[in-house]
Design an enzyme around this catalytic site. Sequence first.
Site, PDB file in Angstrom:
ATOM      1  N   HIS A 133       4.535   0.798   5.030  1.00  0.00           N
ATOM      2  CA  HIS A 133       4.801   1.376   6.174  1.00  0.00           C
ATOM      3  C   HIS A 133       5.595  -0.475   6.925  1.00  0.00           C
ATOM      4  O   HIS A 133       6.756  -0.290   7.453  1.00  0.00           O
ATOM      5  CB  HIS A 133       3.750   1.368   7.488  1.00  0.00           C
ATOM      6  CG  HIS A 133       3.460   2.899   7.494  1.00  0.00           C
ATOM      7  ND1 HIS A 133       3.121   3.590   8.397  1.00  0.00           N
ATOM      8  CD2 HIS A 133       3.245   3.223   6.211  1.00  0.00           C
ATOM      9  CE1 HIS A 133       3.069   5.178   8.088  1.00  0.00           C
ATOM     10  NE2 HIS A 133       2.906   4.997   6.795  1.00  0.00           N
ATOM     11  N   ASP A 134       5.075  -1.004   5.768  1.00  0.00           N
ATOM     12  CA  ASP A 134       5.915  -2.114   7.062  1.00  0.00           C
ATOM     13  C   ASP A 134       6.701  -2.837   6.499  1.00  0.00           C
ATOM     14  O   ASP A 134       8.438  -2.816   6.266  1.00  0.00           O
ATOM     15  CB  ASP A 134       4.620  -3.542   6.072  1.00  0.00           C
ATOM     16  CG  ASP A 134       5.782  -4.730   6.650  1.00  0.00           C
ATOM     17  OD1 ASP A 134       6.900  -4.894   7.550  1.00  0.00           O
ATOM     18  OD2 ASP A 134       5.868  -6.070   6.170  1.00  0.00           O
ATOM     19  N   SER A 149       6.317  -7.640   9.865  1.00  0.00           N
ATOM     20  CA  SER A 149       6.752  -6.666  11.576  1.00  0.00           C
ATOM     21  C   SER A 149       5.591  -5.728  11.690  1.00  0.00           C
ATOM     22  O   SER A 149       5.003  -5.627  12.748  1.00  0.00           O
ATOM     23  CB  SER A 149       8.154  -6.229  11.338  1.00  0.00           C
ATOM     24  OG  SER A 149       8.335  -5.410  10.882  1.00  0.00           O
ATOM     25  N   GLU A 153       5.855  -2.283  16.404  1.00  0.00           N
ATOM     26  CA  GLU A 153       5.542  -0.801  15.186  1.00  0.00           C
ATOM     27  C   GLU A 153       4.058  -0.140  15.006  1.00  0.00           C
ATOM     28  O   GLU A 153       4.093   0.958  14.801  1.00  0.00           O
ATOM     29  CB  GLU A 153       6.541  -1.363  14.311  1.00  0.00           C
ATOM     30  CG  GLU A 153       7.241  -1.876  13.576  1.00  0.00           C
ATOM     31  CD  GLU A 153       7.858  -2.411  12.261  1.00  0.00           C
ATOM     32  OE1 GLU A 153       7.392  -2.070  11.315  1.00  0.00           O
ATOM     33  OE2 GLU A 153       9.101  -3.875  12.294  1.00  0.00           O
ATOM     34  N   PRO A 208       8.903   7.604   6.283  1.00  0.00           N
ATOM     35  CA  PRO A 208       8.770   8.883   4.992  1.00  0.00           C
ATOM     36  C   PRO A 208       7.772   9.609   5.648  1.00  0.00           C
ATOM     37  O   PRO A 208       6.297   8.987   6.105  1.00  0.00           O
ATOM     38  CB  PRO A 208       8.236   8.565   3.846  1.00  0.00           C
ATOM     39  CG  PRO A 208       8.920   7.366   3.847  1.00  0.00           C
ATOM     40  CD  PRO A 208       8.904   6.481   5.261  1.00  0.00           C
ATOM     41  N   HIS A 221      -1.776   7.893  -2.953  1.00  0.00           N
ATOM     42  CA  HIS A 221      -2.390   9.603  -2.578  1.00  0.00           C
ATOM     43  C   HIS A 221      -3.740   9.521  -3.200  1.00  0.00           C
ATOM     44  O   HIS A 221      -4.472  10.653  -2.767  1.00  0.00           O
ATOM     45  CB  HIS A 221      -1.388  10.454  -2.208  1.00  0.00           C
ATOM     46  CG  HIS A 221      -0.508   9.967  -0.557  1.00  0.00           C
ATOM     47  ND1 HIS A 221       0.359  11.433  -0.386  1.00  0.00           N
ATOM     48  CD2 HIS A 221      -0.305   8.734   0.049  1.00  0.00           C
ATOM     49  CE1 HIS A 221       0.553  10.173   0.929  1.00  0.00           C
ATOM     50  NE2 HIS A 221       0.539   9.225   0.751  1.00  0.00           N
ATOM     51  N   THR A 222      -4.042   9.220  -4.494  1.00  0.00           N
ATOM     52  CA  THR A 222      -4.533   9.765  -5.332  1.00  0.00           C
ATOM     53  C   THR A 222      -6.110   8.429  -4.890  1.00  0.00           C
ATOM     54  O   THR A 222      -7.359   8.788  -5.319  1.00  0.00           O
ATOM     55  CB  THR A 222      -4.673   8.885  -6.470  1.00  0.00           C
ATOM     56  OG1 THR A 222      -5.577   9.243  -7.673  1.00  0.00           O
ATOM     57  CG2 THR A 222      -4.349   6.962  -6.354  1.00  0.00           C
ATOM     58  N   ASP A 265      -7.228  13.430  -2.558  1.00  0.00           N
ATOM     59  CA  ASP A 265      -7.423  13.675  -4.619  1.00  0.00           C
ATOM     60  C   ASP A 265      -9.036  13.972  -4.327  1.00  0.00           C
ATOM     61  O   ASP A 265      -9.716  13.797  -4.497  1.00  0.00           O
ATOM     62  CB  ASP A 265      -7.029  12.570  -5.208  1.00  0.00           C
ATOM     63  CG  ASP A 265      -7.392  12.908  -6.448  1.00  0.00           C
ATOM     64  OD1 ASP A 265      -8.086  13.843  -7.178  1.00  0.00           O
ATOM     65  OD2 ASP A 265      -7.160  11.950  -7.268  1.00  0.00           O
ATOM     66  N   ASP A 315      -6.355   6.403 -10.219  1.00  0.00           N
ATOM     67  CA  ASP A 315      -6.007   7.107 -11.442  1.00  0.00           C
ATOM     68  C   ASP A 315      -4.921   8.573 -11.599  1.00  0.00           C
ATOM     69  O   ASP A 315      -4.657   8.759 -10.139  1.00  0.00           O
ATOM     70  CB  ASP A 315      -7.014   7.937 -12.243  1.00  0.00           C
ATOM     71  CG  ASP A 315      -7.638   8.950 -11.071  1.00  0.00           C
ATOM     72  OD1 ASP A 315      -7.220   9.567 -10.197  1.00  0.00           O
ATOM     73  OD2 ASP A 315      -9.057   9.179 -11.687  1.00  0.00           O
TER      74      ASP A 315
END
Length: 334
Positions: A62-63, A72, A81, A167, A197-198, A250, A258
């Site tokens: 995100h940074d 920031s 932020e 995103p 996202h695992t 996951d 993984d």
Amino acid sequence: MVLFFVVWVAAVASGGARGQGTRVGFYSRTCPRAEAIVRSVVQSHFSSDPSIAPGILRMHFHDCFVHGCDASILLDGPTSEKTAPPNRQLRGFDVVDDAKAQLEVACPGVVSCADILALAARDSVAVVNSFALRPHVLLSTNGPFWSVPTGRRDGRVSLASDAANLPAFNDSVAVQIRKYDEKGLNAQDLVALSGAHTIGTAACQLFRYRLYGFPGAASGADPSLDAAFVPQLRALCPQNGDGARRVAMDTGSPNRFDANYYGNLRSGRGVLESDAVLWADAGTRGLVQRFLGIRGLAGLTFGVEFGRSMVKMGNVEVKSGAAGEIRTLCTAVN
């Protein structure tokens, strides 16, 4: 499950280790213990709260997508932020603050908050598999691990409004690719970095719309979801239940860093829509298949490519040289 491996990204260390003023070993003379101090702090926090690892990794992402990798995201303020909706659930600020406090004792005014966050993100990934396989030995040889170019300086501007283009959980592939392209990252970087996202979890409120009353679906659920997976998600996220309840992204190996995440996408078990569409789209599906090592396709090794894309992302719009500053406190400009 096959033992995962340490990734010393040699190609990164040679060809991609330098960018916009950053380089591997930037603090070798001015603060030689910098990386060891950050690593120790990450280990300490992870030992008491393993969920901190995906939090720090997400914070670094995100940074870098807002003003570049300039810390920031760490600045306090009523309109900083941190206050933007996508950032309100970020975790790990105390890890960076603790590392900064120790570094200010060891090397006052030398190590930037932006570099601390980049190093902590790498170490958070490395510590996950080490702990999963050998709970009493952190950062062993089970990793993915990559060399982090350092030399970033900290930014002085942090506005919630600037986080509007991060995103999002429901972005289409086309929108995701556009947002990545604006940062000099390509579709392969998108698929590789989505592999983060695992580990980690997602709040029910971010995907519950896929489970109940989905437009045009007789079952009420997003038809791209595996039909056998829907009852499991509904049990975890009742229609009128707590939207803040969190679910592992996951479902096969939530505590291992993984490539199982990509298998979930192929099986219709991508929890977030932004993940699921990576399989639905023909272009990104080919990349997912390559990460899965499907026969007939040139394979992509997840650990290597994730490290390579992390280095590339970590050099997005960085401030170096005379730009920015080295903050004394990561929460406030000097």
